[in-house]
Design a protein around this motif. Structure first.
Motif, PDB file in Angstrom:
ATOM      1  N   UNK A 233       0.700  -1.251  -0.068  1.00  0.00           N
ATOM      2  CA  UNK A 233      -0.055  -0.060   0.121  1.00  0.00           C
ATOM      3  C   UNK A 233       0.832   1.290  -0.111  1.00  0.00           C
ATOM      4  N   UNK A 234       1.969   1.272   0.774  1.00  0.00           N
ATOM      5  CA  UNK A 234       2.599   2.320   0.994  1.00  0.00           C
ATOM      6  C   UNK A 234       4.269   1.818   0.736  1.00  0.00           C
ATOM      7  N   UNK A 235       4.973   2.770   0.367  1.00  0.00           N
ATOM      8  CA  UNK A 235       6.533   2.852   0.099  1.00  0.00           C
ATOM      9  C   UNK A 235       7.324   2.708   1.593  1.00  0.00           C
ATOM     10  N   UNK A 236       6.895   3.817   2.173  1.00  0.00           N
ATOM     11  CA  UNK A 236       7.532   4.309   3.468  1.00  0.00           C
ATOM     12  C   UNK A 236       6.877   3.497   4.627  1.00  0.00           C
ATOM     13  N   UNK A 237       6.626   2.058   4.589  1.00  0.00           N
ATOM     14  CA  UNK A 237       6.010   1.516   5.769  1.00  0.00           C
ATOM     15  C   UNK A 237       6.907   0.180   6.140  1.00  0.00           C
TER      16      UNK A 237
ATOM     17  N   UNK B 189      10.107  -4.870   5.623  1.00  0.00           N
ATOM     18  CA  UNK B 189      10.424  -5.992   6.132  1.00  0.00           C
ATOM     19  C   UNK B 189      10.142  -7.165   4.862  1.00  0.00           C
ATOM     20  N   UNK B 190       8.916  -7.031   4.395  1.00  0.00           N
ATOM     21  CA  UNK B 190       8.860  -8.165   3.254  1.00  0.00           C
ATOM     22  C   UNK B 190      10.090  -8.164   2.167  1.00  0.00           C
ATOM     23  N   UNK B 191      10.377  -6.956   1.861  1.00  0.00           N
ATOM     24  CA  UNK B 191      11.481  -6.889   0.865  1.00  0.00           C
ATOM     25  C   UNK B 191      12.647  -7.563   1.077  1.00  0.00           C
ATOM     26  N   UNK B 192      13.150  -7.009   2.470  1.00  0.00           N
ATOM     27  CA  UNK B 192      14.226  -7.547   3.053  1.00  0.00           C
ATOM     28  C   UNK B 192      14.137  -9.249   3.228  1.00  0.00           C
ATOM     29  N   UNK B 193      13.055  -9.766   3.565  1.00  0.00           N
ATOM     30  CA  UNK B 193      13.079 -11.174   3.877  1.00  0.00           C
ATOM     31  C   UNK B 193      13.085 -11.673   2.425  1.00  0.00           C
ATOM     32  N   UNK B 194      12.516 -11.318   1.416  1.00  0.00           N
ATOM     33  CA  UNK B 194      12.469 -11.752   0.060  1.00  0.00           C
ATOM     34  C   UNK B 194      13.789 -11.943  -0.443  1.00  0.00           C
TER      35      UNK B 194
ATOM     36  N   UNK C  78      13.638   2.292  10.775  1.00  0.00           N
ATOM     37  CA  UNK C  78      14.648   1.542  11.346  1.00  0.00           C
ATOM     38  C   UNK C  78      14.188   0.837  12.694  1.00  0.00           C
ATOM     39  N   UNK C  79      13.640   1.853  13.518  1.00  0.00           N
ATOM     40  CA  UNK C  79      13.164   1.158  14.836  1.00  0.00           C
ATOM     41  C   UNK C  79      11.966   0.268  14.845  1.00  0.00           C
ATOM     42  N   UNK C  80      11.183   0.521  13.777  1.00  0.00           N
ATOM     43  CA  UNK C  80      10.174  -0.453  13.587  1.00  0.00           C
ATOM     44  C   UNK C  80      10.574  -1.842  13.174  1.00  0.00           C
ATOM     45  N   UNK C  81      11.652  -1.774  12.289  1.00  0.00           N
ATOM     46  CA  UNK C  81      12.312  -3.117  11.542  1.00  0.00           C
ATOM     47  C   UNK C  81      13.100  -3.957  12.819  1.00  0.00           C
ATOM     48  N   UNK C  82      13.536  -2.952  13.574  1.00  0.00           N
ATOM     49  CA  UNK C  82      14.509  -3.703  14.944  1.00  0.00           C
ATOM     50  C   UNK C  82      13.265  -4.552  15.843  1.00  0.00           C
TER      51      UNK C  82
END
Length: 536
Positions: free
Chosen positions: A286-290, A295-300, A487-491
């Motif tokens: 839905x949004x780029x900066x979410x 998270x899904x891009x990094x995991x993929x 960055x904090x949310x990904x942590x």
């Protein structure tokens, strides 16, 4: 082209470049201008790519050279062609012979990691098949800059100084003295604005131009390389050089949101970018900066990367087929592993069956995505005396495990980091794209493609957007411009986030996007380096 495509959500040093006759995008202004000059003087996008690439060996020697490898994707007359210009390991090398010299892994420097250079033969192959001008005409600008000199640019000066400091500390053996004589003749790296030249480089380019690269592989230059190798107990021989031919290959692709994303097949790591996109196909953003998007891009990317590290090598030596790694079924199986928390990835089991980038386009419909590199900056630390040829160290990527797909073997091409990309839609060209920078490259490809397609950013904004890089395990680097709240949310999802201040860690890219209705070119160039776009 839609209005939102022209939106600029990220601060940039430059705007998207717009032109309709011709365009050359690369990391160095003098190289881009050289390519544009050839376009204006009757050449096509292929001639411009060769000219730009050759000038880059002179004006950006910290990233590429005559002694490196190259890959290209060429769109012409409605078809996409691939060129694999990576050279194999010398025939005489083996795991046992390297072990006998006291090594348990391939060293970074010296003769052991040197593979057959593919750059000169790649220029000649492109020129012969698709060029309008002669190779001699295409290499003339590079010969001029090598002979007459050029003023060193800011980013180039930084990387040159970094390399000098490292080499001065690590390269103490006699065989490395020719690097210092060639690239630090005054006992230091050149300063910003200082004019640097290399007569040996100019003469080598001239011989390549006059013989369509034959001098490099069968003639005088081959003799010089062979003699240098023998003097220091290297594996590379004149016979290895003479046997080399770049390979025309069928590009591989996946469809992503209605676009076809193209890469060179293995031994290149473009397969990783396609694998990650294949996994992401099952998600919507839905949004780029979410945090969900990142998270899904990094995991993929993690899942695709460990597969690539496990299986990519010379394609005929792979234990699994490319089509199986890119199948929707396998992509779905990998996608199912992605949950709410960061994972430590491991390879799946599908069914078994220092770099420069440039993009060119002309008004005849030709477009080129081209990349070449010595690897790790200046490569092996070896320079063939009197020639200006810095030899690459691609062999460092071979595995010393005889059971690994990418195990070292004479005559074999190793896993290769440099990858050109191309985008098409409904059978028509959209354009070339690429992000250089070692193992960042497929990660950069994924990020710019999703920026362009999922979030409708223009080419310049797609490149300027803050980047991340998966390193290993759960460790992820982010740029200093990456939003702290994300960055904090990904942590909190388990990612081990590290802010990396070195801009060079996140690659350097170029994009040319052709509007399919008007034929107009929209170009983006890297704000993290001395990049520029020459157009008319």
């Amino acid at each position: 082209m839609t209005t939102d495509y022209l939106h600029y959500p990220y601060a940039s040093q430059r705007m998207t470049t717009v032109a309709n006759k011709g365009m050359v995008a690369t990391s160095q202004p003098l190289a881009a201008q050289a390519g544009l000059d050839l376009l204006k003087n009757g050449g096509n996008a292929i001639d411009a790519a060769i000219a730009t690439a050759a000038v880059l060996t002179v004006v950006e020697p910290t990233s590429n050279g005559i002694g490196g490898d190259a890959f290209a994707l060429v769109w012409t007359k409605g078809e996409l062609h691939g060129l694999n210009g990576s050279g194999p390991a010398p025939q005489s090398i083996s795991i046992d012979s390297v072990n006998e010299r006291g090594y348990n892994e391939i060293p970074k420097y010296g003769w052991i990691p040197v593979t057959v250079p593919g750059v000169p033969a790649s220029w000649a192959a492109l020129s012969k098949r698709f060029g309008k001008l002669s190779l001699k005409e295409a290499l003339a600008p590079a010969i001029h800059y090598a002979e007459e000199g050029f003023p060193v640019s800011p980013t180039l000066s930084k990387f040159w100084k970094d390399a000098y400091v490292k080499f001065e500390e690590e390269l103490r053996d006699e065989e490395f003295k020719y690097w210092f004589e060639t690239f630090a003749p005054d006992g230091r790296a050149p300063e910003v604005g200082e004019v640097w030249k290399s007569k040996g480089h100019a003469e080598t380019l001239r011989k390549i131009a006059e013989t369509d690269a034959a001098a490099f592989y069968q003639g005088e230059i081959a003799d010089q390389i062979d003699a240098f190798s023998k003097r220091y107990n290297g594996y590379l021989t004149k016979e290895d050089l003479s046997a080399f031919k770049p390979e025309w290959v069928d590009p591989i692709s996946v469809q992503y949101r209605g676009y076809d994303v193209w890469e060179i097949p293995p031994n290149g790591q473009g397969l990783i970018a396609l694998s990650a996109l294949n996994i992401l196909n099952g998600f919507s953003f839905a949004h780029k900066d979410s945090v969900d998007t990142y998270h899904k891009q990094i995991e993929a990317m993690k899942l695709a990367f460990v597969d690539g590290q496990e299986y990519i090598t010379d394609e005929h030596e792979m234990s699994v087929a490319v089509r199986d790694l890119l199948s929707p079924t396998y992509g779905e199986s990998r996608r199912q592993l992605i949950g709410d928390e960061a994972l430590v990835p491991s390879p799946g089991q599908p069914p078994k069956g220092g770099t420069v980038y440039l993009a060119t386009a002309d008004d005849e419909g030709n477009m080129v995505s081209f990349i070449q590199s010595n690897y790790m900056g200046f490569g092996s630390g070896l320079v063939v005396p009197g020639t200006g040829i810095a030899l690459q160290n691609r062999g460092h990527n071979f595995s010393m495990d005889p059971n690994h797909d990418n195990a070292l073997k004479g005559g074999k091409r190793t896993y290769h980091t440099i990858i050109p990309g191309f985008l098409s839609k409904d059978g028509d060209a959209v354009g070339p794209f690429g992000v250089m920078g070692g193992f960042m490259q497929p990660q950069g490809h994924l990020q710019v493609i999703t920026n362009l397609i999922d979030f409708h950013l223009n080419p310049q904004s797609a490149l300027d957007a803050p980047r991340w890089q998966w390193v290993d395990g759960k460790r992820v680097w982010v740029e200093s411009t990456f939003p702290p709240y994300l960055a904090e949310a990904l942590s909190r999802k388990g990612h081990e986030i590290e802010v990396q201040l070195e801009k060079g860690a996140f690659g350097r890219g170029q994009i040319i996007w052709r509007d399919q209705q008007s034929g107009t070119f929209f170009g983006g160039t890297e704000s993290r380096t001395d990049g520029t776009i020459a157009a008319y």
